[in-house]
Motif scaffolding. Structure first.
Motif, mmCIF file in Angstrom:
data_model
loop_
_atom_site.group_PDB
_atom_site.id
_atom_site.type_symbol
_atom_site.label_atom_id
_atom_site.label_comp_id
_atom_site.label_asym_id
_atom_site.label_seq_id
_atom_site.Cartn_x
_atom_site.Cartn_y
_atom_site.Cartn_z
ATOM 1 N N TYR A 1 0.846 -1.188 0.000
ATOM 2 C CA TYR A 1 0.000 0.000 0.000
ATOM 3 C C TYR A 1 0.885 1.242 0.000
ATOM 4 C CZ TYR A 1 -4.185 -2.708 1.195
ATOM 5 O OH TYR A 1 -5.245 -3.579 1.168
ATOM 6 N N GLN B 1 0.845 5.408 1.045
ATOM 7 C CA GLN B 1 0.150 6.456 1.789
ATOM 8 C C GLN B 1 0.755 7.802 1.436
ATOM 9 O OE1 GLN B 1 0.550 6.377 6.102
ATOM 10 N NE2 GLN B 1 -1.471 7.304 6.358
ATOM 11 N N GLU C 1 -1.932 13.272 3.907
ATOM 12 C CA GLU C 1 -3.355 13.623 4.040
ATOM 13 C C GLU C 1 -4.270 12.663 3.277
ATOM 14 O OE1 GLU C 1 -4.116 15.962 6.239
ATOM 15 O OE2 GLU C 1 -1.963 16.222 6.506
ATOM 16 N N GLU C 2 -3.746 11.513 2.902
ATOM 17 C CA GLU C 2 -4.552 10.515 2.215
ATOM 18 C C GLU C 2 -4.535 9.222 3.012
ATOM 19 O OE1 GLU C 2 -5.694 12.812 -1.041
ATOM 20 O OE2 GLU C 2 -6.175 10.689 -0.790
ATOM 21 N N GLY C 3 -5.512 8.414 2.763
ATOM 22 C CA GLY C 3 -5.477 7.080 3.346
ATOM 23 C C GLY C 3 -4.523 6.198 2.574
ATOM 24 N N LEU C 4 -4.510 4.941 2.902
ATOM 25 C CA LEU C 4 -3.654 3.998 2.206
ATOM 26 C C LEU C 4 -4.334 3.524 0.932
ATOM 27 C CD1 LEU C 4 -2.736 3.838 5.280
ATOM 28 C CD2 LEU C 4 -1.750 1.648 4.620
ATOM 29 N N PHE D 1 -4.277 0.762 -2.115
ATOM 30 C CA PHE D 1 -3.798 -0.559 -2.504
ATOM 31 C C PHE D 1 -2.965 -0.469 -3.773
ATOM 32 C CE2 PHE D 1 -3.711 -5.023 -3.227
ATOM 33 C CZ PHE D 1 -3.943 -5.211 -4.586
ATOM 34 N N PHE E 1 3.707 0.872 2.728
ATOM 35 C CA PHE E 1 3.484 -0.156 3.749
ATOM 36 C C PHE E 1 3.233 -1.496 3.084
ATOM 37 C CE2 PHE E 1 3.243 2.346 7.565
ATOM 38 C CZ PHE E 1 2.866 3.601 7.124
ATOM 39 N N SER F 1 5.983 -1.530 9.559
ATOM 40 C CA SER F 1 6.098 -0.138 10.003
ATOM 41 C C SER F 1 6.320 0.845 8.861
ATOM 42 C CB SER F 1 7.229 0.004 11.010
ATOM 43 O OG SER F 1 6.942 -0.744 12.177
ATOM 44 N N ARG G 1 9.530 5.124 4.420
ATOM 45 C CA ARG G 1 9.218 6.490 4.014
ATOM 46 C C ARG G 1 10.223 6.933 2.963
ATOM 47 N NH1 ARG G 1 7.053 5.057 8.347
ATOM 48 N NH2 ARG G 1 5.095 5.946 9.055
ATOM 49 N N GLN H 1 4.631 5.396 12.472
ATOM 50 C CA GLN H 1 4.517 3.959 12.717
ATOM 51 C C GLN H 1 3.575 3.332 11.699
ATOM 52 O OE1 GLN H 1 3.876 2.676 16.733
ATOM 53 N NE2 GLN H 1 5.052 4.362 17.603
ATOM 54 N N GLY H 2 3.507 2.019 11.741
ATOM 55 C CA GLY H 2 2.591 1.294 10.878
ATOM 56 C C GLY H 2 1.183 1.291 11.432
ATOM 57 N N PHE I 1 -8.128 4.961 10.934
ATOM 58 C CA PHE I 1 -8.574 4.626 9.588
ATOM 59 C C PHE I 1 -9.666 3.569 9.649
ATOM 60 C CE2 PHE I 1 -5.533 6.906 7.058
ATOM 61 C CZ PHE I 1 -4.403 6.992 7.848
ATOM 62 N N PHE J 1 -9.224 1.618 2.245
ATOM 63 C CA PHE J 1 -9.158 2.487 3.414
ATOM 64 C C PHE J 1 -9.851 3.823 3.177
ATOM 65 C CE2 PHE J 1 -6.304 0.433 6.388
ATOM 66 C CZ PHE J 1 -5.684 -0.526 5.599
ATOM 67 N N GLY J 2 -10.394 4.386 4.233
ATOM 68 C CA GLY J 2 -10.813 5.775 4.228
ATOM 69 C C GLY J 2 -9.599 6.681 4.340
ATOM 70 N N LYS J 3 -9.844 7.997 4.268
ATOM 71 C CA LYS J 3 -8.733 8.945 4.284
ATOM 72 C C LYS J 3 -8.198 9.219 5.673
ATOM 73 C CE LYS J 3 -9.592 11.280 -0.054
ATOM 74 N NZ LYS J 3 -9.659 12.581 -0.761
ATOM 75 N N GLY J 4 -8.885 8.720 6.684
ATOM 76 C CA GLY J 4 -8.378 8.856 8.035
ATOM 77 C C GLY J 4 -8.958 10.034 8.782
#
Lengths: 114, 112
Positions: A35, A37, A40-43, A45, A91, A107, A110, B42-43, B90, B102-105
């Motif tokens: 994934y 990230q 300001e965005e989610g993860l 796929f 991730f 974890s 980056r 972190q993860g 999330f 996933f949502g944007k958090g």
């Protein structure tokens, strides 16, 4: 039992270089998911792999990105000729079976492109 | 196609107050639903998940969520916020397949 190991934790690359991100799944896990990230965005796929097979790469950019999960060794996400827009946290998750129930996340790596 | 909407990218609550983080989903099949927490640099750590059975799901750290099919919601709650709860949360959905969407958090801030 070690968790999902990703390395390096931080990676800096200049534009045009290659980035290699590694993911060692948990012992006994043969399914790996990557994934990305963005800030300001989610993860999002990217790709799902089993040993030696790509099962679903519907989230992978068409160019410059590739992934593998060899019979021996970690899964590798490779980004060729990196651009600033590739800067993100990457991730991986592993699972002992196919299906979202079993995910364990690492974890992250980056990546910063300068 | 599945999707997840988290209402509020930032939520602030006072220490000791109720935490409510909202999540609505869309799925063409009975979904699996998840809440993950991410601490800085972190993860992701699984807080709780719903697959089948009881619609009220209890997770770690005192969090719980209720699957409401009629409202297509899976809101996360905790009766009393602690400073250590400050993190990004999330919501995620899977159609019982392999991928989690996933949502944007929502970033949760705890006020002293």
């Amino acid at each position: 039992n070690a968790g999902v190991m990703q390395n390096p934790r931080h990676l800096v690359r200049r534009r045009g270089q290659e980035a290699r991100l590694r993911c060692s799944p948990m012992k006994g896990h043969s399914h790996v998911y990557w994934y990305r990230q963005l800030p300001e965005e989610g993860l999002k796929f990217m790709v799902y792999l089993q040993k030696e097979n790509i099962i679903d790469e519907s989230g992978m950019p068409k160019e410059r990105f590739s992934a593998e999960f060899p019979k021996e060794g970690p899964s590798i996400l490779r980004i060729q000729q990196v651009v600033r827009g590739d800067s993100a946290a990457y991730f991986c998750a592993s699972s002992p079976f196919s299906g979202a129930e079993g995910y364990t996340f690492g974890s992250g790596t980056r990546l910063t492109v300068v | 196609a599945q999707s997840v909407t988290q209402l509020g990218s930032h939520v602030s609550v006072s220490e000791g107050a109720l935490v409510l983080l909202r999540c609505n989903y869309s799925s063409s099949v009975p979904p699996y639903l998840f809440w993950y927490v991410q601490y800085p640099n972190q993860g992701l750590q699984l807080l709780l998940k719903y697959t089948t059975g009881a619609t009220l799901v209890k997770g770690i750290n005192g969090f719980e969520a209720e699957f409401k099919k009629s409202e297509t919601s899976f809101h996360l709650t905790k009766p009393s916020a602690h400073m250590s709860d400050a993190a990004e949360y999330f919501c995620a959905v899977s159609d019982q397949g392999d991928k989690i969407i996933f949502g944007k958090g929502t970033r949760l801030h705890i006020l002293p």
